[in-house]
Enzyme design. Structure first.
Site, PDB file in Angstrom:
ATOM      1  CB  SER A  26      31.149  35.994  30.919  1.00  0.00           C
ATOM      2  OG  SER A  26      31.012  37.192  30.190  1.00  0.00           O
ATOM      3  CE1 TYR A  29      35.876  38.585  31.232  1.00  0.00           C
ATOM      4  CE2 TYR A  29      33.593  39.284  30.962  1.00  0.00           C
ATOM      5  CZ  TYR A  29      34.524  38.387  31.446  1.00  0.00           C
ATOM      6  OH  TYR A  29      34.106  37.274  32.130  1.00  0.00           O
TER       7      TYR A  29
END
Length: 252
Positions: free
Chosen positions: A146, A159
């Site tokens: 990401s 994350y």
């Protein structure tokens, strides 16, 4: 040259394929001629597979499994490969989760869960796949990161750590197998319209849009082309690369 993008005769396992980005990429692989197995925690995965098969005309299977349960991960992996005829050409490690909280309130159990799902499961799926791909002397592993592989984000500690780890894991895996005809690469999606991002408020979305040249967030279909490219023979000399699919976000 265009025949190199044809995936007829190839087999793919897509984790997190029941919805969102995984479903969009899996559909693109299927449309390119690939047999696809969707592995997902969601009980709707078989329904998604049936709909996708009708839309693309190629075999799509749905297997439910929990990638945070290491025994169930291996069970689900082997079941997918069996449905694909015992051979695996493409592994698309897409499954993942997110959790945000201020550092003082950040739950350690959420840290453990996210690292297990976003990084450890990816490693174990890749390890299992490499064993099978080595038998064929060919394979494609595509890992999904990401924008937080490049940025730290806000309140996204596990994350960001896991997605940064995806990029480094990819390089380490590539060093291990690139000389054996197995490539390992990363797609790093930008800001996408998926359920994972529904918690973001309008003010945040407006700030992101100001940085996006096209003033729009991405859709799952926007990842289809890069996924097919990295899954096909057209990318045989590309390994350990991270491709941002971000609408130009990082350029500003």
């Amino acid at each position: 040259m265009y025949n190199k993008f044809d995936l007829t005769g190839r087999t793919a396992l897509v984790t997190g394929g029941a919805a969102g980005l995984g479903s969009g990429m899996a559909k693109a692989l299927s449309m390119a001629g690939c047999q696809v197995a969707l592995l997902d925690f969601s009980p709707t995965v078989q329904e998604t597979a049936q709909v996708m098969q009708k839309e693309t005309g190629n075999p799509v299977y749905g297997i439910q499994g929990d990638l945070t349960d290491r025994a169930d991960l291996e069970r689900a992996y082997r079941q997918c490969v069996e449905l694909l005829g015992g051979k695996l050409t493409i592994l698309l490690n897409n499954a993942g989760g997110a959790y945000t909280a201020p550092i003082e309130e950040y739950r350690l159990d959420k840290w453990d869960w996210l690292l297990e799902l976003n990084l450890t499961a990816m490693f174990e799926m890749s390890r299992l796949a490499i064993k099978d791909m080595r038998k064929e002397g060919y394979g494609k592993i595509i890992n999904i990161a990401s924008m937080l592989a490049f940025f730290g984000g806000t309140h996204s500690f596990a994350y960001a750590a896991s997605k940064g780890g995806v990029v480094q894991l990819t390089k380490a895996l590539s060093n291990e197998v690139a000389g054996e005809g197995i490539t390992v690469n990363v797609i790093a999606p930008g800001y996408m319209n998926t359920k994972l991002n529904t918690f973001m408020d309008e003010d945040f979305r407006d700030r992101i849009n100001q940085r996006l040249p096209g003033k729009r967030w991405g859709e799952p279909e926007d990842l289809g082309g890069p996924a097919v490219f990295l899954a096909s023979s057209a990318s045989d000399y590309i390994s350990a690369v991270t491709i941002p699919v971000d609408g130009g976000y990082m350029a500003k």
